[in-house]
Scaffold this active site. Structure first.
Site, PDB file in Angstrom:
ATOM      1  N   CYS A 114       1.540  -3.108  -0.918  1.00 37.66           N
ATOM      2  CA  CYS A 114       1.697  -4.101   0.162  1.00 37.66           C
ATOM      3  C   CYS A 114       1.493  -5.539  -0.332  1.00 37.66           C
ATOM      4  O   CYS A 114       1.892  -6.492   0.342  1.00 37.66           O
ATOM      5  CB  CYS A 114       0.741  -3.810   1.314  1.00 37.66           C
ATOM      6  SG  CYS A 114       1.078  -2.225   2.085  1.00 37.66           S
ATOM      7  N   HIS A 251       0.405 -10.637   5.370  1.00 40.26           N
ATOM      8  CA  HIS A 251       0.938  -9.271   5.338  1.00 40.26           C
ATOM      9  C   HIS A 251       0.669  -8.643   6.707  1.00 40.26           C
ATOM     10  O   HIS A 251      -0.363  -8.893   7.325  1.00 40.26           O
ATOM     11  CB  HIS A 251       0.237  -8.471   4.238  1.00 40.26           C
ATOM     12  CG  HIS A 251       0.544  -7.008   4.301  1.00 40.26           C
ATOM     13  ND1 HIS A 251       1.829  -6.532   4.394  1.00 40.26           N
ATOM     14  CD2 HIS A 251      -0.273  -5.907   4.308  1.00 40.26           C
ATOM     15  CE1 HIS A 251       1.794  -5.203   4.447  1.00 40.26           C
ATOM     16  NE2 HIS A 251       0.538  -4.804   4.406  1.00 40.26           N
ATOM     17  N   ASN A 281       4.243  -1.857   9.492  1.00 39.75           N
ATOM     18  CA  ASN A 281       3.862  -2.299   8.155  1.00 39.75           C
ATOM     19  C   ASN A 281       5.011  -1.987   7.193  1.00 39.75           C
ATOM     20  O   ASN A 281       5.260  -0.825   6.882  1.00 39.75           O
ATOM     21  CB  ASN A 281       2.575  -1.572   7.742  1.00 39.75           C
ATOM     22  CG  ASN A 281       2.092  -1.968   6.354  1.00 39.75           C
ATOM     23  OD1 ASN A 281       2.814  -2.638   5.605  1.00 39.75           O
ATOM     24  ND2 ASN A 281       0.896  -1.548   6.008  1.00 39.75           N
TER      25      ASN A 281
HETATM   26  O1  UT7 Z   1      -0.986  -2.398   4.181  1.00 44.09           O
HETATM   27  C1  UT7 Z   1      -1.957  -1.803   3.367  1.00 44.09           C
HETATM   28  C2  UT7 Z   1      -3.249  -1.888   3.983  1.00 44.09           C
HETATM   29  N1  UT7 Z   1      -3.361  -0.971   5.074  1.00 44.09           N
HETATM   30  C3  UT7 Z   1      -4.119  -1.322   6.071  1.00 44.09           C
HETATM   31  O2  UT7 Z   1      -4.601  -2.429   6.049  1.00 44.09           O
HETATM   32  C4  UT7 Z   1      -4.463  -0.331   7.138  1.00 44.09           C
HETATM   33  C5  UT7 Z   1      -5.939  -0.415   7.421  1.00 44.09           C
HETATM   34  N2  UT7 Z   1      -6.439   0.510   8.420  1.00 44.09           N
HETATM   35  C6  UT7 Z   1      -6.092   0.427   9.723  1.00 44.09           C
HETATM   36  O3  UT7 Z   1      -5.294  -0.387  10.110  1.00 44.09           O
HETATM   37  C7  UT7 Z   1      -6.832   1.306  10.698  1.00 44.09           C
HETATM   38  O4  UT7 Z   1      -7.945   1.903  10.056  1.00 44.09           O
HETATM   39  C8  UT7 Z   1      -5.952   2.414  11.336  1.00 44.09           C
HETATM   40  C9  UT7 Z   1      -4.968   1.790  12.279  1.00 44.09           C
HETATM   41  C10 UT7 Z   1      -5.219   3.177  10.246  1.00 44.09           C
HETATM   42  C11 UT7 Z   1      -6.833   3.394  12.124  1.00 44.09           C
HETATM   43  O5  UT7 Z   1      -7.571   2.692  13.122  1.00 44.09           O
HETATM   44  P1  UT7 Z   1      -9.144   2.950  13.258  1.00 44.09           P
HETATM   45  O6  UT7 Z   1      -9.600   2.156  14.395  1.00 44.09           O
HETATM   46  O7  UT7 Z   1      -9.775   2.667  11.924  1.00 44.09           O
HETATM   47  O8  UT7 Z   1      -9.188   4.465  13.644  1.00 44.09           O
HETATM   48  P2  UT7 Z   1      -9.887   5.689  12.877  1.00 44.09           P
HETATM   49  O9  UT7 Z   1      -9.144   6.022  11.622  1.00 44.09           O
HETATM   50  O10 UT7 Z   1     -11.351   5.448  12.789  1.00 44.09           O
HETATM   51  O11 UT7 Z   1      -9.663   6.820  13.945  1.00 44.09           O
HETATM   52  C12 UT7 Z   1     -10.274   6.791  15.252  1.00 44.09           C
HETATM   53  C13 UT7 Z   1      -9.864   8.026  15.996  1.00 44.09           C
HETATM   54  C14 UT7 Z   1     -10.068   9.303  15.188  1.00 44.09           C
HETATM   55  O12 UT7 Z   1     -10.481  10.325  16.072  1.00 44.09           O
HETATM   56  P3  UT7 Z   1     -12.017  10.754  16.160  1.00 44.09           P
HETATM   57  O13 UT7 Z   1     -12.398  11.173  14.775  1.00 44.09           O
HETATM   58  O14 UT7 Z   1     -12.737   9.529  16.620  1.00 44.09           O
HETATM   59  O15 UT7 Z   1     -11.981  11.872  17.144  1.00 44.09           O
HETATM   60  C15 UT7 Z   1      -8.691   9.606  14.677  1.00 44.09           C
HETATM   61  O16 UT7 Z   1      -8.498  10.986  14.443  1.00 44.09           O
HETATM   62  O17 UT7 Z   1      -8.473   7.968  16.292  1.00 44.09           O
HETATM   63  C16 UT7 Z   1      -7.826   9.147  15.828  1.00 44.09           C
HETATM   64  N3  UT7 Z   1      -6.467   8.810  15.417  1.00 44.09           N
HETATM   65  C17 UT7 Z   1      -5.438   8.792  16.279  1.00 44.09           C
HETATM   66  N4  UT7 Z   1      -5.370   9.039  17.590  1.00 44.09           N
HETATM   67  C18 UT7 Z   1      -4.158   8.923  18.165  1.00 44.09           C
HETATM   68  C19 UT7 Z   1      -6.018   8.469  14.185  1.00 44.09           C
HETATM   69  N5  UT7 Z   1      -4.700   8.246  14.226  1.00 44.09           N
HETATM   70  C20 UT7 Z   1      -4.320   8.425  15.508  1.00 44.09           C
HETATM   71  C21 UT7 Z   1      -3.090   8.338  16.171  1.00 44.09           C
HETATM   72  N6  UT7 Z   1      -3.064   8.579  17.498  1.00 44.09           N
HETATM   73  N7  UT7 Z   1      -1.944   7.988  15.546  1.00 44.09           N
END
Ligand code: UT7
Length: 324
Positions: A114, A251, A281
């Site tokens: 990225c 980005h 992204n």
């Molecule tokens: O470009 C390169 C760099 N990349 C990035 O900068 C991405 C960085 N990371 C992010 O943007 C975020 O961490 C995400 C958008 C990927 C995830 O958001 P988050 O607020 O960190 O969520 P999380 O991974 O902590 O997940 C929270 C909950 C989990 O459920 P539990 O364990 O709390 O029951 C996940 O399983 O959300 C769940 N979850 C989803 N739910 C519905 C994860 N993906 C999804 C989904 N739909 N697509």
């Protein structure tokens, strides 16, 4: 002193749009979750007959047309990409052939995921600053959809395909902060964190490209802190303060990461180019596509200061300070 100034921008997105509602039908997710956690509402996805090179060629033709230049005027092609058409030759070589950039000119790819465009722009700027090139076509192009595991809801909702292209050329500067063009570049890599954002395969391991895997929360944390650090580094290096920045061109991974940098710089939302809601992204393509958005809308005025920043797999991160 030789500086590189941005002459024109171009961009291209595949016609096929996949909305959050479309994704609700294929994985266990909701449109609201995606929008609230990432800011993304839709993304563009390449059709079977579209490739990283074909998207890049379309973006490049727009950039050339906007600059009133032909491919023969270009003496360097550099492409930031993680999703090349072929293992070799490079996308840059294929684009050189497709566009008709003269044989014998410089063309190669840069792989920093990225952060790929920031790394490519920095490299092109160095070639221009050292007199090895006069006019460069710098591209960020990706078909990330080809390495998405469409059963993995934690990653498949995040990415999109597209290409952005920028033409930069040598100009005379005084060597001061008032010069037009690229004023400074700052690149970093921390391979120790390679495993938190990577593809699950490769040419010399599985023999296949693999799929994107990511520890989202960890990557998010590093993105916010590394980008804050590189913003400080850029301001300090140039002896300027946050008030001097007119535009943030970040980005586009997650609107919450963009907002963190925006708050750090005390910028208003009309000073930040945000495309993540429409593009998702697009990895190395996201900054040149955001630049194209600003360029198309005549957002950037002569003399304004733009801060470009990105973080991606590697981990890699970096920033470029540009006077329009
Ligand atoms: O470009 C390169 C760099 N990349 C990035 O900068 C991405 C960085 N990371 C992010 O943007 C975020 O961490 C995400 C958008 C990927 C995830 O958001 P988050 O607020 O960190 O969520 P999380 O991974 O902590 O997940 C929270 C909950 C989990 O459920 P539990 O364990 O709390 O029951 C996940 O399983 O959300 C769940 N979850 C989803 N739910 C519905 C994860 N993906 C999804 C989904 N739909 N697509």
């Amino acid at each position: 002193m030789i500086r590189s100034r941005i002459v024109s921008c171009g961009g291209y997105l595949p016609e096929k749009v996949v909305t959050n509602e479309d994704l609700e039908k294929i994985v266990d997710t909701t449109a609201d979750w995606i929008e609230q956690r990432t800011g993304i509402k839709q993304r563009h996805i390449a059709q079977d007959d579209e490739t990283t090179v074909s998207l890049a060629v379309k973006a490049s033709k727009i950039a050339l047309e906007n600059a009133n230049l032909s491919a023969e005027d270009i003496d360097m092609v550099i492409v930031g990409t993680t999703t090349p058409d072929m293992t070799f030759p490079s996308c840059a070589a294929l684009i050189q052939r497709e566009l008709g950039v003269k044989p014998g000119k410089i063309a190669f790819d840069v792989q920093a995921v990225c952060s790929g465009f920031v790394f490519a722009l920095t490299t092109a700027n160095s070639f221009i600053a050292t007199g090895q090139a006069k006019r460069a076509l710098v591209i960020g192009a990706e078909t990330l959809s080809r390495i998405i595991d469409w059963d993995d809801r934690t990653t498949c909702v995040l990415f999109g395909d597209g290409a952005g292209a920028v033409i930069i050329e040598a100009c005379e500067g005084e060597g001061t902060i008032d010069d037009t063009g690229i004023l400074s570049t700052h690149l970093h890599t921390e391979g120790q964190l390679a495993d938190i954002l990577c593809a699950s395969g490769g040419v010399s391991t599985s023999g296949e490209a693999g799929f994107i895997t990511m520890e989202g929360k960890e990557v998010f944390k590093h993105a916010v802190t590394r980008l804050a650090d590189v913003v400080d580094e850029t301001l300090e290096h140039n002896g300027i303060t946050k008030e001097d920045i007119d535009w943030l061109v970040p980005h586009q991974a997650n609107s919450r990461i963009i907002e963190a940098t925006m708050r750090k710089l005390d910028l208003q939302s009309d000073q930040v180019i945000i495309t993540v809601q429409n593009h998702g992204n697009t990895s190395a393509a996201s900054i040149p596509l955001a630049l194209y958005e600003g360029y198309k809308n005549n957002a950037f005025k002569k003399g304004e200061l733009l801060l470009l920043e990105a973080m991606g797999g590697g981990l890699t991160w970096g920033a470029c300070l540009v006077r329009w």
